[in-house]
Design a protein around this motif. Structure first.
Motif, PDB file in Angstrom:
ATOM      1  N   GLU A 185     -51.428   9.834  50.664  1.00  0.00           N
ATOM      2  CA  GLU A 185     -50.051   9.492  50.449  1.00  0.00           C
ATOM      3  C   GLU A 185     -48.995  10.317  49.452  1.00  0.00           C
ATOM      4  O   GLU A 185     -48.100  10.385  49.347  1.00  0.00           O
ATOM      5  N   GLU A 186     -49.921  10.978  48.639  1.00  0.00           N
ATOM      6  CA  GLU A 186     -49.084  11.980  47.464  1.00  0.00           C
ATOM      7  C   GLU A 186     -48.387  13.114  48.497  1.00  0.00           C
ATOM      8  O   GLU A 186     -47.415  13.538  47.884  1.00  0.00           O
ATOM      9  N   ASN A 187     -48.789  13.441  49.723  1.00  0.00           N
ATOM     10  CA  ASN A 187     -48.146  14.569  50.204  1.00  0.00           C
ATOM     11  C   ASN A 187     -47.011  13.917  51.253  1.00  0.00           C
ATOM     12  O   ASN A 187     -46.280  14.591  51.976  1.00  0.00           O
TER      13      ASN A 187
ATOM     14  N   ALA B  65     -32.959  17.563  35.626  1.00  0.00           N
ATOM     15  CA  ALA B  65     -34.041  18.111  34.721  1.00  0.00           C
ATOM     16  C   ALA B  65     -33.336  18.814  33.682  1.00  0.00           C
ATOM     17  O   ALA B  65     -34.089  19.003  32.652  1.00  0.00           O
ATOM     18  N   ALA B  66     -32.191  19.373  33.476  1.00  0.00           N
ATOM     19  CA  ALA B  66     -31.718  20.097  32.600  1.00  0.00           C
ATOM     20  C   ALA B  66     -30.397  19.424  32.218  1.00  0.00           C
ATOM     21  O   ALA B  66     -29.546  18.600  32.835  1.00  0.00           O
ATOM     22  N   PRO B  67     -29.850  19.493  30.821  1.00  0.00           N
ATOM     23  CA  PRO B  67     -28.404  18.958  30.553  1.00  0.00           C
ATOM     24  C   PRO B  67     -27.362  19.341  31.333  1.00  0.00           C
ATOM     25  O   PRO B  67     -27.340  20.642  31.676  1.00  0.00           O
ATOM     26  N   GLY B  68     -26.581  18.657  31.992  1.00  0.00           N
ATOM     27  CA  GLY B  68     -25.425  19.245  32.629  1.00  0.00           C
ATOM     28  C   GLY B  68     -25.776  19.285  34.165  1.00  0.00           C
ATOM     29  O   GLY B  68     -25.084  19.825  34.971  1.00  0.00           O
ATOM     30  N   GLY B  69     -26.959  19.131  34.559  1.00  0.00           N
ATOM     31  CA  GLY B  69     -27.503  19.272  35.820  1.00  0.00           C
ATOM     32  C   GLY B  69     -27.003  18.011  36.736  1.00  0.00           C
ATOM     33  O   GLY B  69     -26.401  17.112  36.356  1.00  0.00           O
ATOM     34  N   ARG B  70     -27.403  18.100  38.038  1.00  0.00           N
ATOM     35  CA  ARG B  70     -27.011  16.893  38.948  1.00  0.00           C
ATOM     36  C   ARG B  70     -28.170  16.362  39.390  1.00  0.00           C
ATOM     37  O   ARG B  70     -29.390  16.727  39.463  1.00  0.00           O
ATOM     38  N   GLU B  71     -28.060  14.977  39.179  1.00  0.00           N
ATOM     39  CA  GLU B  71     -29.119  14.144  39.840  1.00  0.00           C
ATOM     40  C   GLU B  71     -29.318  14.027  41.228  1.00  0.00           C
ATOM     41  O   GLU B  71     -28.494  14.522  42.144  1.00  0.00           O
ATOM     42  N   ARG B  72     -30.573  13.800  41.276  1.00  0.00           N
ATOM     43  CA  ARG B  72     -31.228  13.834  42.996  1.00  0.00           C
ATOM     44  C   ARG B  72     -31.703  12.513  43.234  1.00  0.00           C
ATOM     45  O   ARG B  72     -32.152  11.750  42.214  1.00  0.00           O
ATOM     46  N   SER B  73     -31.928  12.324  44.554  1.00  0.00           N
ATOM     47  CA  SER B  73     -32.412  11.303  45.113  1.00  0.00           C
ATOM     48  C   SER B  73     -33.525  11.538  45.767  1.00  0.00           C
ATOM     49  O   SER B  73     -33.673  12.661  46.570  1.00  0.00           O
ATOM     50  N   ARG B  74     -34.617  11.103  45.904  1.00  0.00           N
ATOM     51  CA  ARG B  74     -35.767  11.040  46.669  1.00  0.00           C
ATOM     52  C   ARG B  74     -36.586   9.648  47.285  1.00  0.00           C
ATOM     53  O   ARG B  74     -36.126   8.553  46.815  1.00  0.00           O
ATOM     54  N   ASN B  75     -36.974   9.899  48.384  1.00  0.00           N
ATOM     55  CA  ASN B  75     -37.778   8.784  49.163  1.00  0.00           C
ATOM     56  C   ASN B  75     -38.922   8.267  48.479  1.00  0.00           C
ATOM     57  O   ASN B  75     -39.960   9.063  48.313  1.00  0.00           O
ATOM     58  N   VAL B  76     -39.484   6.975  48.355  1.00  0.00           N
ATOM     59  CA  VAL B  76     -40.384   6.428  47.850  1.00  0.00           C
ATOM     60  C   VAL B  76     -40.878   5.562  48.688  1.00  0.00           C
ATOM     61  O   VAL B  76     -40.440   4.670  49.323  1.00  0.00           O
ATOM     62  N   LEU B  77     -42.441   5.819  49.109  1.00  0.00           N
ATOM     63  CA  LEU B  77     -43.178   5.298  50.301  1.00  0.00           C
ATOM     64  C   LEU B  77     -43.474   3.869  49.715  1.00  0.00           C
ATOM     65  O   LEU B  77     -44.053   3.485  48.775  1.00  0.00           O
TER      66      LEU B  77
ATOM     67  N   CYS C  65     -47.093  16.649  61.263  1.00  0.00           N
ATOM     68  CA  CYS C  65     -47.010  16.160  59.900  1.00  0.00           C
ATOM     69  C   CYS C  65     -46.929  17.530  59.250  1.00  0.00           C
ATOM     70  O   CYS C  65     -47.793  18.260  59.111  1.00  0.00           O
ATOM     71  N   PRO C  66     -45.675  17.823  58.511  1.00  0.00           N
ATOM     72  CA  PRO C  66     -45.276  19.343  57.846  1.00  0.00           C
ATOM     73  C   PRO C  66     -45.932  19.469  56.448  1.00  0.00           C
ATOM     74  O   PRO C  66     -45.834  20.468  56.010  1.00  0.00           O
ATOM     75  N   PHE C  67     -46.365  18.478  56.041  1.00  0.00           N
ATOM     76  CA  PHE C  67     -46.946  18.248  54.597  1.00  0.00           C
ATOM     77  C   PHE C  67     -48.349  17.793  54.416  1.00  0.00           C
ATOM     78  O   PHE C  67     -48.868  17.659  53.448  1.00  0.00           O
ATOM     79  N   ASP C  68     -49.173  17.839  55.573  1.00  0.00           N
ATOM     80  CA  ASP C  68     -50.801  17.596  55.555  1.00  0.00           C
ATOM     81  C   ASP C  68     -50.848  16.218  54.959  1.00  0.00           C
ATOM     82  O   ASP C  68     -51.483  16.064  53.832  1.00  0.00           O
ATOM     83  N   ALA C  69     -50.498  15.264  55.578  1.00  0.00           N
ATOM     84  CA  ALA C  69     -50.458  13.837  54.719  1.00  0.00           C
ATOM     85  C   ALA C  69     -51.579  13.170  55.699  1.00  0.00           C
ATOM     86  O   ALA C  69     -52.137  12.003  55.212  1.00  0.00           O
ATOM     87  N   LEU C  70     -51.766  13.608  57.035  1.00  0.00           N
ATOM     88  CA  LEU C  70     -52.594  12.797  57.799  1.00  0.00           C
ATOM     89  C   LEU C  70     -53.749  13.655  58.113  1.00  0.00           C
ATOM     90  O   LEU C  70     -53.602  14.718  58.580  1.00  0.00           O
ATOM     91  N   PHE C  71     -54.915  13.129  58.341  1.00  0.00           N
ATOM     92  CA  PHE C  71     -56.226  13.645  58.533  1.00  0.00           C
ATOM     93  C   PHE C  71     -57.178  12.976  59.580  1.00  0.00           C
ATOM     94  O   PHE C  71     -56.950  11.784  59.410  1.00  0.00           O
ATOM     95  N   TRP C  72     -57.935  13.589  60.221  1.00  0.00           N
ATOM     96  CA  TRP C  72     -58.874  12.854  61.129  1.00  0.00           C
ATOM     97  C   TRP C  72     -60.285  12.519  60.188  1.00  0.00           C
ATOM     98  O   TRP C  72     -60.625  13.596  59.495  1.00  0.00           O
ATOM     99  N   SER C  73     -60.890  11.328  60.436  1.00  0.00           N
ATOM    100  CA  SER C  73     -62.088  10.958  59.603  1.00  0.00           C
ATOM    101  C   SER C  73     -62.924  10.768  60.775  1.00  0.00           C
ATOM    102  O   SER C  73     -62.493  10.092  61.957  1.00  0.00           O
TER     103      SER C  73
END
Length: 241
Positions: free
Chosen positions: A48-50, A78-90, A110-118
């Motif tokens: 899930e980190e990916n 991240a820096a003074p005067g910068g712009r805030e960002r939004s991100r999706n949280v699972l 999956c483009p970020f390698d978050a799913l794997f076969w076991s």
């Protein structure tokens, strides 16, 4: 030609006799676990980190058996005067293995390698509703995912490893190129170059540059700068004033 009576029974007994002399191939499961191929499609593990909640796996699933919920969070600048960002949280990632047909499309897209076969396959349940595995259960399956196979000797190095190696080489070269300060010739330990211990450069111990001990620069003892010592005025009668 009519069949010989009892020939069918003789053939059956011959097969039985040949089989009795061979080694048994019955797998004593579950006491003896089977040796599965490395790419066995048993269950899907989630790293899930990916996961960036791109929803690509859920949209491409032919059975629509992947359920994803998320929310947006604002990330401060991240820096003074910068712009805030939004991100999706699972919030939720679940797979209904009662509907899954193990096609592997979700893992491939999956483009970020978050799913794997076991290769794990022992997850039978007595209730069909319990076959919907939430993200905590899918994360536990990640510990059973085998390591990726080694690359061929002539294969190209992965770009991630190549980038990390180049960065490490640049840092090592920069560390070696930095000059190390060394004491110059004619200096003593703990002293300024060209000077003796406890003295300013070009002077003797405890004196100012170009002067004798206890005098001002360019003067003799007890005189003002730029003057010469003169005789005291005398009285006309021969005494000193």
């Amino acid at each position: 030609m009519a069949p010989i009576p009892g020939s069918g029974l003789a053939k059956g007994l011959a097969v039985t006799l040949r089989t009795m002399t061979k080694k048994t191939v019955t797998a004593q499961y579950p006491d003896a676990q089977p040796e599965l191929p490395p790419r066995t499609r048993g269950v899907i593990g989630l790293f899930e980190e990916n996961c960036t909640v791109c929803m690509l796996c859920a949209r491409e699933c032919p059975d629509w058996c992947i359920y994803i919920d998320s929310h947006k969070e604002t990330v401060p600048a991240a820096a003074p005067g910068g712009r805030e960002r939004s991100r999706n949280v699972l919030d939720r990632f679940a797979i209904d293995f009662a509907l899954c047909m193990y096609c592997g499309i979700c893992i491939e897209v999956c483009p970020f390698d978050a799913l794997f076969w076991s290769p794990e396959f022992e997850y039978a349940e007595t209730d069909i509703h319990e076959l919907t595995h939430e993200r905590d259960k899918l994360r536990d399956w990640m510990w059973t995912v085998p390591a990726p196979p080694a690359l061929d000797p002539g294969a190209e190095e992965p770009k991630e490893i190549a980038a990390a190696r180049k960065t490490a080489e640049k840092l090592a070269a920069a560390a070696q190129a930095e000059p190390t300060p060394e004491p110059g010739p004619g200096t003593q330990a703990g002293a300024t170059p060209g000077a003796q211990a406890g003295a300013a450069p070009g002077t003797g111990a405890g004196t100012q540059p170009g002067t004798d001990a206890g005098t001002q620069p360019g003067n003799n003892a007890g005189t003002h700068p730029g003057s010469t010592p003169q005789a005291k005025p005398t009285d006309p009668q021969g005494g000193e004033s």
